[in-house]
Design a protein around this motif. Structure first.
Motif, PDB file in Angstrom:
ATOM      1  N   ALA A 176     -43.293 -18.417  -1.485  1.00  0.00           N
ATOM      2  CA  ALA A 176     -44.668 -18.846  -1.794  1.00  0.00           C
ATOM      3  C   ALA A 176     -45.364 -17.709  -2.541  1.00  0.00           C
ATOM      4  CB  ALA A 176     -45.418 -19.184  -0.514  1.00  0.00           C
ATOM      5  N   ILE A 177     -45.923 -18.012  -3.699  1.00  0.00           N
ATOM      6  CA  ILE A 177     -46.552 -16.990  -4.545  1.00  0.00           C
ATOM      7  C   ILE A 177     -47.956 -17.439  -4.942  1.00  0.00           C
ATOM      8  CG2 ILE A 177     -46.479 -15.856  -6.802  1.00  0.00           C
ATOM      9  CD1 ILE A 177     -43.471 -15.848  -6.655  1.00  0.00           C
ATOM     10  N   GLU A 178     -48.912 -16.535  -4.767  1.00  0.00           N
ATOM     11  CA  GLU A 178     -50.278 -16.766  -5.224  1.00  0.00           C
ATOM     12  C   GLU A 178     -50.559 -15.831  -6.407  1.00  0.00           C
ATOM     13  OE1 GLU A 178     -52.430 -18.957  -4.288  1.00  0.00           O
ATOM     14  OE2 GLU A 178     -51.418 -19.788  -2.517  1.00  0.00           O
ATOM     15  N   ILE A 179     -51.072 -16.384  -7.479  1.00  0.00           N
ATOM     16  CA  ILE A 179     -51.324 -15.589  -8.685  1.00  0.00           C
ATOM     17  C   ILE A 179     -52.268 -14.427  -8.390  1.00  0.00           C
ATOM     18  CG2 ILE A 179     -52.277 -15.619 -11.020  1.00  0.00           C
ATOM     19  CD1 ILE A 179     -49.567 -17.014 -10.714  1.00  0.00           C
ATOM     20  N   ARG A 180     -53.288 -14.651  -7.546  1.00  0.00           N
ATOM     21  CA  ARG A 180     -54.234 -13.566  -7.235  1.00  0.00           C
ATOM     22  C   ARG A 180     -53.539 -12.418  -6.507  1.00  0.00           C
ATOM     23  NH1 ARG A 180     -55.781 -17.717  -3.671  1.00  0.00           N
ATOM     24  NH2 ARG A 180     -55.417 -17.234  -1.457  1.00  0.00           N
ATOM     25  N   ASP A 181     -52.542 -12.743  -5.663  1.00  0.00           N
ATOM     26  CA  ASP A 181     -51.809 -11.695  -4.955  1.00  0.00           C
ATOM     27  C   ASP A 181     -50.929 -10.900  -5.919  1.00  0.00           C
ATOM     28  OD1 ASP A 181     -52.943 -12.537  -2.567  1.00  0.00           O
ATOM     29  OD2 ASP A 181     -51.265 -13.871  -2.075  1.00  0.00           O
ATOM     30  N   VAL A 182     -50.313 -11.597  -6.875  1.00  0.00           N
ATOM     31  CA  VAL A 182     -49.483 -10.916  -7.873  1.00  0.00           C
ATOM     32  C   VAL A 182     -50.360 -10.019  -8.746  1.00  0.00           C
ATOM     33  CG1 VAL A 182     -47.923 -11.232  -9.833  1.00  0.00           C
ATOM     34  CG2 VAL A 182     -47.797 -12.798  -7.879  1.00  0.00           C
ATOM     35  N   ALA A 183     -51.518 -10.523  -9.142  1.00  0.00           N
ATOM     36  CA  ALA A 183     -52.439  -9.720  -9.953  1.00  0.00           C
ATOM     37  C   ALA A 183     -52.826  -8.441  -9.209  1.00  0.00           C
ATOM     38  CB  ALA A 183     -53.674 -10.540 -10.307  1.00  0.00           C
ATOM     39  N   HIS A 184     -53.151  -8.575  -7.926  1.00  0.00           N
ATOM     40  CA  HIS A 184     -53.528  -7.415  -7.123  1.00  0.00           C
ATOM     41  C   HIS A 184     -52.365  -6.436  -7.014  1.00  0.00           C
ATOM     42  CE1 HIS A 184     -55.549  -5.066  -4.033  1.00  0.00           C
ATOM     43  NE2 HIS A 184     -54.453  -5.153  -3.281  1.00  0.00           N
ATOM     44  N   ARG A 185     -51.158  -6.951  -6.821  1.00  0.00           N
ATOM     45  CA  ARG A 185     -49.969  -6.103  -6.699  1.00  0.00           C
ATOM     46  C   ARG A 185     -49.784  -5.221  -7.927  1.00  0.00           C
ATOM     47  NH1 ARG A 185     -44.665  -5.998  -4.432  1.00  0.00           N
ATOM     48  NH2 ARG A 185     -45.229  -7.620  -2.940  1.00  0.00           N
ATOM     49  N   PHE A 186     -50.110  -5.768  -9.101  1.00  0.00           N
ATOM     50  CA  PHE A 186     -49.891  -5.030 -10.350  1.00  0.00           C
ATOM     51  C   PHE A 186     -51.185  -4.450 -10.927  1.00  0.00           C
ATOM     52  CE2 PHE A 186     -46.091  -7.604  -9.984  1.00  0.00           C
ATOM     53  CZ  PHE A 186     -45.098  -6.730 -10.398  1.00  0.00           C
ATOM     54  N   GLY A 187     -52.240  -4.377 -10.092  1.00  0.00           N
ATOM     55  CA  GLY A 187     -53.454  -3.674 -10.479  1.00  0.00           C
ATOM     56  C   GLY A 187     -54.308  -4.393 -11.500  1.00  0.00           C
ATOM     57  N   MET A 188     -54.322  -5.725 -11.432  1.00  0.00           N
ATOM     58  CA  MET A 188     -55.130  -6.495 -12.371  1.00  0.00           C
ATOM     59  C   MET A 188     -55.946  -7.543 -11.623  1.00  0.00           C
ATOM     60  SD  MET A 188     -52.416  -7.278 -15.474  1.00  0.00           S
ATOM     61  CE  MET A 188     -50.973  -7.412 -14.416  1.00  0.00           C
ATOM     62  N   GLY A 236     -39.185 -22.500  -3.604  1.00  0.00           N
ATOM     63  CA  GLY A 236     -40.551 -22.034  -3.395  1.00  0.00           C
ATOM     64  C   GLY A 236     -41.573 -23.114  -3.137  1.00  0.00           C
ATOM     65  N   TYR A 237     -41.121 -24.342  -2.831  1.00  0.00           N
ATOM     66  CA  TYR A 237     -42.054 -25.428  -2.551  1.00  0.00           C
ATOM     67  C   TYR A 237     -42.002 -25.815  -1.075  1.00  0.00           C
ATOM     68  CZ  TYR A 237     -42.458 -25.908  -7.607  1.00  0.00           C
ATOM     69  OH  TYR A 237     -42.693 -25.665  -8.933  1.00  0.00           O
ATOM     70  N   GLU A 238     -43.126 -26.330  -0.569  1.00  0.00           N
ATOM     71  CA  GLU A 238     -43.247 -26.626   0.856  1.00  0.00           C
ATOM     72  C   GLU A 238     -42.335 -27.764   1.298  1.00  0.00           C
ATOM     73  OE1 GLU A 238     -47.271 -27.360   1.893  1.00  0.00           O
ATOM     74  OE2 GLU A 238     -47.998 -25.407   1.216  1.00  0.00           O
ATOM     75  N   ASN A 239     -42.202 -28.769   0.448  1.00  0.00           N
ATOM     76  CA  ASN A 239     -41.410 -29.930   0.831  1.00  0.00           C
ATOM     77  C   ASN A 239     -40.926 -30.678  -0.409  1.00  0.00           C
ATOM     78  OD1 ASN A 239     -43.627 -31.784   0.017  1.00  0.00           O
ATOM     79  ND2 ASN A 239     -44.651 -30.923   1.827  1.00  0.00           N
ATOM     80  N   GLY A 240     -40.046 -31.646  -0.175  1.00  0.00           N
ATOM     81  CA  GLY A 240     -39.475 -32.413  -1.264  1.00  0.00           C
ATOM     82  C   GLY A 240     -40.484 -33.268  -1.999  1.00  0.00           C
ATOM     83  N   PHE A 241     -41.505 -33.734  -1.295  1.00  0.00           N
ATOM     84  CA  PHE A 241     -42.520 -34.566  -1.926  1.00  0.00           C
ATOM     85  C   PHE A 241     -43.254 -33.788  -3.016  1.00  0.00           C
ATOM     86  CE2 PHE A 241     -46.990 -35.975  -2.108  1.00  0.00           C
ATOM     87  CZ  PHE A 241     -46.796 -37.272  -2.565  1.00  0.00           C
ATOM     88  N   TYR A 242     -43.651 -32.552  -2.697  1.00  0.00           N
ATOM     89  CA  TYR A 242     -44.377 -31.745  -3.685  1.00  0.00           C
ATOM     90  C   TYR A 242     -43.460 -31.363  -4.839  1.00  0.00           C
ATOM     91  CZ  TYR A 242     -47.573 -28.318  -5.628  1.00  0.00           C
ATOM     92  OH  TYR A 242     -48.412 -27.632  -6.478  1.00  0.00           O
ATOM     93  N   LEU A 243     -42.207 -30.995  -4.516  1.00  0.00           N
ATOM     94  CA  LEU A 243     -41.250 -30.675  -5.589  1.00  0.00           C
ATOM     95  C   LEU A 243     -41.069 -31.883  -6.504  1.00  0.00           C
ATOM     96  CD1 LEU A 243     -39.021 -29.152  -7.090  1.00  0.00           C
ATOM     97  CD2 LEU A 243     -37.434 -29.812  -5.266  1.00  0.00           C
ATOM     98  N   SER A 244     -40.975 -33.070  -5.920  1.00  0.00           N
ATOM     99  CA  SER A 244     -40.777 -34.281  -6.723  1.00  0.00           C
ATOM    100  C   SER A 244     -41.922 -34.495  -7.704  1.00  0.00           C
ATOM    101  CB  SER A 244     -40.633 -35.501  -5.802  1.00  0.00           C
ATOM    102  OG  SER A 244     -40.366 -36.662  -6.547  1.00  0.00           O
ATOM    103  N   ARG A 245     -43.158 -34.249  -7.263  1.00  0.00           N
ATOM    104  CA  ARG A 245     -44.326 -34.395  -8.142  1.00  0.00           C
ATOM    105  C   ARG A 245     -44.248 -33.419  -9.315  1.00  0.00           C
ATOM    106  NH1 ARG A 245     -49.475 -33.582  -4.651  1.00  0.00           N
ATOM    107  NH2 ARG A 245     -50.371 -33.501  -6.751  1.00  0.00           N
ATOM    108  N   VAL A 246     -43.957 -32.163  -9.012  1.00  0.00           N
ATOM    109  CA  VAL A 246     -43.885 -31.147 -10.058  1.00  0.00           C
ATOM    110  C   VAL A 246     -42.709 -31.447 -11.001  1.00  0.00           C
ATOM    111  CG1 VAL A 246     -43.486 -28.697 -10.528  1.00  0.00           C
ATOM    112  CG2 VAL A 246     -44.946 -29.376  -8.612  1.00  0.00           C
ATOM    113  N   PHE A 247     -41.566 -31.801 -10.424  1.00  0.00           N
ATOM    114  CA  PHE A 247     -40.359 -32.057 -11.202  1.00  0.00           C
ATOM    115  C   PHE A 247     -40.581 -33.199 -12.186  1.00  0.00           C
ATOM    116  CE2 PHE A 247     -36.123 -33.470 -12.204  1.00  0.00           C
ATOM    117  CZ  PHE A 247     -35.338 -32.341 -12.125  1.00  0.00           C
TER     118      PHE A 247
END
Length: 264
Positions: A176-188, A236-247
């Motif tokens: 599970a990845i949050e963009i705000r957490d990645v930004a903080h990790r890399f100082g942005m 990286g997805y919670e369940n098959g239903f959400y993956l199916s929507r994105v896919f």
């Protein structure tokens, strides 16, 4: 965009290579490396970088092409010629550069069709025409991207931090990845991350992360009998239903339809 299309000379699909036979090679024609899985570093003249899924690396004739596998690499190697009528603007932009293609669904479909054509082990004119068709569509994507973003890629100073962000996405896409957490990790800030990432890769971080996850889902759908919930957890997805929507949004078909249509 150019109306002049390249003419294919040869196409080979390489699967999970751990190293290149030749560290440096020089071709008598143009050559294009289109990455499906893994990563490799390259140097062509003064241009150097790292290529992964979504990237194509184009090298002109009679120019030394250095390459080194970083992670197990599956890719299409296509040699081709350009007609004399090809605009010099496009030739100069293509020379010595990597191009990122954000059209994930269209790109995956072309790669799948090229693999099928390659597996036919046929040198008939029909087989060559099929490969020519798929190269032409790749070329249209490349030409559009190059002309739309003439200043992208190696003509700008390499953004080392954003490269590290991309590597982080590749290594942690199953989490599970949050963009705000990645930004903080890399100082942005998130806004800074999105702006710099889009400048470097022509797509935003979430689109990039989604492309990695959907590509992994495609691979697992074809290589395993796992349920969609299991595959979702590996991508990286919670369940098959959400993956199916994105896919379905990215690929235009459901995961079950993709599995049925592409197993061979």
């Amino acid at each position: 965009m150019s109306s002049c299309l390249p003419e294919i000379v040869s196409h080979v699909y390489w699967i999970k290579k751990d190293k290149f036979l030749l560290e440096t090679d020089t071709y008598v024609t143009w050559v294009l490396f289109a990455v499906e899985e893994g990563r490799f570093e390259y140097q062509i003249g003064e241009d150097c970088g790292v290529a992964e899924f979504g990237d194509v690396v184009v090298c002109p004739p009679q120019v030394a092409f250095y390459r080194n596998v970083l992670t197990s690499l599956s890719f299409h190697s296509i040699t081709f010629t350009l007609p004399e009528g090809e605009p010099q603007q496009l030739q100069s932009l293509l020379a010595h550069r990597k191009i990122r293609l954000p059209q994930i669904r269209r790109l995956s479909e072309n790669y799948s069709c090229l693999r099928r054509a390659d597996q036919q082990i046929s040198y008939s004119s029909d087989n060559q025409k099929l490969k020519q068709h798929y190269l032409a569509d790749l070329w249209l994507m490349i030409a559009q991207q190059v002309l739309d973003f003439p200043d992208a890629g190696p003509f700008l100073e390499e953004d080392e931090i954003i490269r590290d962000v991309a590597i982080y996405f590749n290594n942690h896409a199953h989490e599970a990845i949050e963009i705000r957490d990645v930004a903080h990790r890399f100082g942005m800030t998130p806004v800074q991350l999105i702006r710099r990432f889009k400048n470097a890769y022509s797509i935003n971080p979430l689109q990039y992360l989604t492309s990695i996850r959907v590509k992994q889902a495609c691979r697992l759908l074809l290589l395993t009998e796992w349920t969609l919930d299991v595959i979702a957890g590996k991508c990286g997805y919670e369940n098959g239903f959400y993956l199916s929507r994105v896919f379905r949004k990215v690929m235009g078909v459901s995961p079950s339809e993709f599995r049925k249509q592409n197993r061979y």
